[in-house]
Design a protein around this motif. Structure first.
Motif, PDB file in Angstrom:
ATOM      1  N   GLN A 136       0.833  -1.209   0.000  1.00  0.00           N
ATOM      2  CA  GLN A 136       0.000   0.000   0.000  1.00  0.00           C
ATOM      3  C   GLN A 136       0.862   1.252   0.000  1.00  0.00           C
ATOM      4  O   GLN A 136       0.567   2.225  -0.704  1.00  0.00           O
ATOM      5  N   ARG A 137       1.948   1.233   0.764  1.00  0.00           N
ATOM      6  CA  ARG A 137       2.845   2.397   0.783  1.00  0.00           C
ATOM      7  C   ARG A 137       3.509   2.591  -0.574  1.00  0.00           C
ATOM      8  O   ARG A 137       3.719   3.723  -1.015  1.00  0.00           O
ATOM      9  N   GLN A 138       3.836   1.485  -1.252  1.00  0.00           N
ATOM     10  CA  GLN A 138       4.456   1.626  -2.569  1.00  0.00           C
ATOM     11  C   GLN A 138       3.481   2.220  -3.572  1.00  0.00           C
ATOM     12  O   GLN A 138       3.849   3.074  -4.385  1.00  0.00           O
ATOM     13  N   GLN A 139       2.235   1.776  -3.520  1.00  0.00           N
ATOM     14  CA  GLN A 139       1.231   2.370  -4.399  1.00  0.00           C
ATOM     15  C   GLN A 139       1.063   3.857  -4.094  1.00  0.00           C
ATOM     16  O   GLN A 139       0.924   4.677  -5.016  1.00  0.00           O
ATOM     17  N   LEU A 140       1.094   4.210  -2.823  1.00  0.00           N
ATOM     18  CA  LEU A 140       0.991   5.608  -2.430  1.00  0.00           C
ATOM     19  C   LEU A 140       2.182   6.408  -2.946  1.00  0.00           C
ATOM     20  O   LEU A 140       2.017   7.534  -3.455  1.00  0.00           O
ATOM     21  N   ALA A 141       3.372   5.841  -2.852  1.00  0.00           N
ATOM     22  CA  ALA A 141       4.575   6.538  -3.321  1.00  0.00           C
ATOM     23  C   ALA A 141       4.514   6.787  -4.829  1.00  0.00           C
ATOM     24  O   ALA A 141       4.876   7.868  -5.307  1.00  0.00           O
ATOM     25  N   ILE A 142       4.054   5.792  -5.586  1.00  0.00           N
ATOM     26  CA  ILE A 142       3.944   5.963  -7.037  1.00  0.00           C
ATOM     27  C   ILE A 142       2.853   6.971  -7.371  1.00  0.00           C
ATOM     28  O   ILE A 142       3.022   7.826  -8.257  1.00  0.00           O
ATOM     29  N   ALA A 143       1.740   6.899  -6.654  1.00  0.00           N
ATOM     30  CA  ALA A 143       0.647   7.856  -6.872  1.00  0.00           C
ATOM     31  C   ALA A 143       1.119   9.283  -6.618  1.00  0.00           C
ATOM     32  O   ALA A 143       0.798  10.202  -7.390  1.00  0.00           O
ATOM     33  N   ARG A 144       1.894   9.492  -5.575  1.00  0.00           N
ATOM     34  CA  ARG A 144       2.420  10.827  -5.295  1.00  0.00           C
ATOM     35  C   ARG A 144       3.289  11.320  -6.438  1.00  0.00           C
ATOM     36  O   ARG A 144       3.199  12.483  -6.852  1.00  0.00           O
ATOM     37  N   ALA A 145       4.129  10.441  -6.963  1.00  0.00           N
ATOM     38  CA  ALA A 145       5.000  10.841  -8.076  1.00  0.00           C
ATOM     39  C   ALA A 145       4.189  11.195  -9.318  1.00  0.00           C
ATOM     40  O   ALA A 145       4.500  12.161 -10.024  1.00  0.00           O
ATOM     41  N   LEU A 146       3.132  10.451  -9.574  1.00  0.00           N
ATOM     42  CA  LEU A 146       2.329  10.679 -10.776  1.00  0.00           C
ATOM     43  C   LEU A 146       1.513  11.970 -10.692  1.00  0.00           C
ATOM     44  O   LEU A 146       1.145  12.530 -11.732  1.00  0.00           O
ATOM     45  N   ILE A 147       1.246  12.447  -9.489  1.00  0.00           N
ATOM     46  CA  ILE A 147       0.530  13.713  -9.337  1.00  0.00           C
ATOM     47  C   ILE A 147       1.315  14.866  -9.974  1.00  0.00           C
ATOM     48  O   ILE A 147       0.721  15.850 -10.432  1.00  0.00           O
ATOM     49  N   THR A 148       2.631  14.746 -10.031  1.00  0.00           N
ATOM     50  CA  THR A 148       3.446  15.803 -10.642  1.00  0.00           C
ATOM     51  C   THR A 148       3.361  15.793 -12.168  1.00  0.00           C
ATOM     52  O   THR A 148       4.001  16.623 -12.814  1.00  0.00           O
ATOM     53  N   GLU A 149       2.602  14.875 -12.732  1.00  0.00           N
ATOM     54  CA  GLU A 149       2.410  14.745 -14.182  1.00  0.00           C
ATOM     55  C   GLU A 149       3.739  14.621 -14.931  1.00  0.00           C
ATOM     56  O   GLU A 149       4.042  15.385 -15.847  1.00  0.00           O
ATOM     57  N   PRO A 150       4.545  13.634 -14.548  1.00  0.00           N
ATOM     58  CA  PRO A 150       5.858  13.484 -15.178  1.00  0.00           C
ATOM     59  C   PRO A 150       5.759  12.933 -16.598  1.00  0.00           C
ATOM     60  O   PRO A 150       4.754  12.340 -16.984  1.00  0.00           O
TER      61      PRO A 150
END
Length: 230
Positions: A136-150
């Motif tokens: 769950q933490r890994q999914q959260l970490a990836i979700a946070r990164a994707l919010i920056t619209e990379p």
């Protein structure tokens, strides 16, 4: 999207990665594999500017970013998810997402988009991130990164210590994201099945040098295992 030419990097005067050439095309997933100590994380840290290049060049979307600061690379479209399911443990999952989204015009839509990608996070938004499982933490970490619209998502060992069903979910999400267009992925991974299934091309590092490269496919696993001597 990303081109490394003769890149050498390390710590202090000690080179860890030696003369790496690597390219990632638009909307492409590329995996980097190798044993512990092969130089994988050092390579990623150099790409995002956390350590300087000793020699060689790093080009991102046609621009030389070798001497650019990390924040400039992030602003240009890089996102880095380090090893270890990192998050703000004392904040809730929802607060972790809002912390990244705050200040963006479409903040709510960006968060909602990530929750659509990782629906398991929706019922956990009020829970402290430190109490989530590793997956769950890994999914959260990836979700946070994707919010920056990379335009380039860099993942360091995203499946380490994660239960198999979540590994499958993360793999499916990465493949789907790349297929939608607008995102390339550089994936450092020791889980060979995941790395070869998710990526279209691979590189194996051994002692900081490329020992094998090629397209993924039917013959790739045997070539990777030979290069890794396992």
């Amino acid at each position: 999207m990303l081109r490394l030419h003769d890149l050498t990097c390390g710590y202090g005067r000690s080179a860890v990665v030696h003369g790496i050439d690597l390219e990632i095309g638009a909307d492409q997933v590329v995996s980097v594999m190798g044993h512990n100590g092969a130089g994988k994380t050092t390579l990623l840290r150099a790409i995002v500017g956390l350590i300087p290049a000793m020699s060689g060049t790093i080009e991102f979307d046609g621009a030389d970013v070798t001497a650019k600061a990390t924040n400039k690379r992030v602003k240009a479209g890089m996102a880095y998810v380090p090893q270890g399911q990192q998050c703000f443990a004392h904040l809730t999952a929802g607060e972790n997402l809002r912390l990244v989204a705050d200040g963006r015009k479409n903040a709510k839509a960006l968060i909602d988009a990530q929750l659509d990608l990782f629906p398991a996070l929706r019922p956990l938004l009020g829970r402290q991130a430190g109490l989530l499982s590793g997956g769950q933490r890994q999914q959260l970490a990836i979700a946070r990164a994707l919010i920056t619209e990379p335009r380039l998502l860099i993942l360091d060992e995203p499946t380490e210590g994660i239960q198999p069903n979540v590994v499958a979910e993360i793999e499916s999400t990465i493949v789907d994201l790349a297929a939608r267009g607008g995102l390339s992925v550089l994936l450092v991974e020791q889980h060979l099945g995941f790395a070869l299934q998710a990526a279209s091309r691979y590189h194996v590092l051994r002692s900081g040098r490329v020992a094998s490269s090629g397209e993924t496919g039917a013959e790739a696993e045997s070539r990777v295992r030979e290069a890794m001597s396992i």
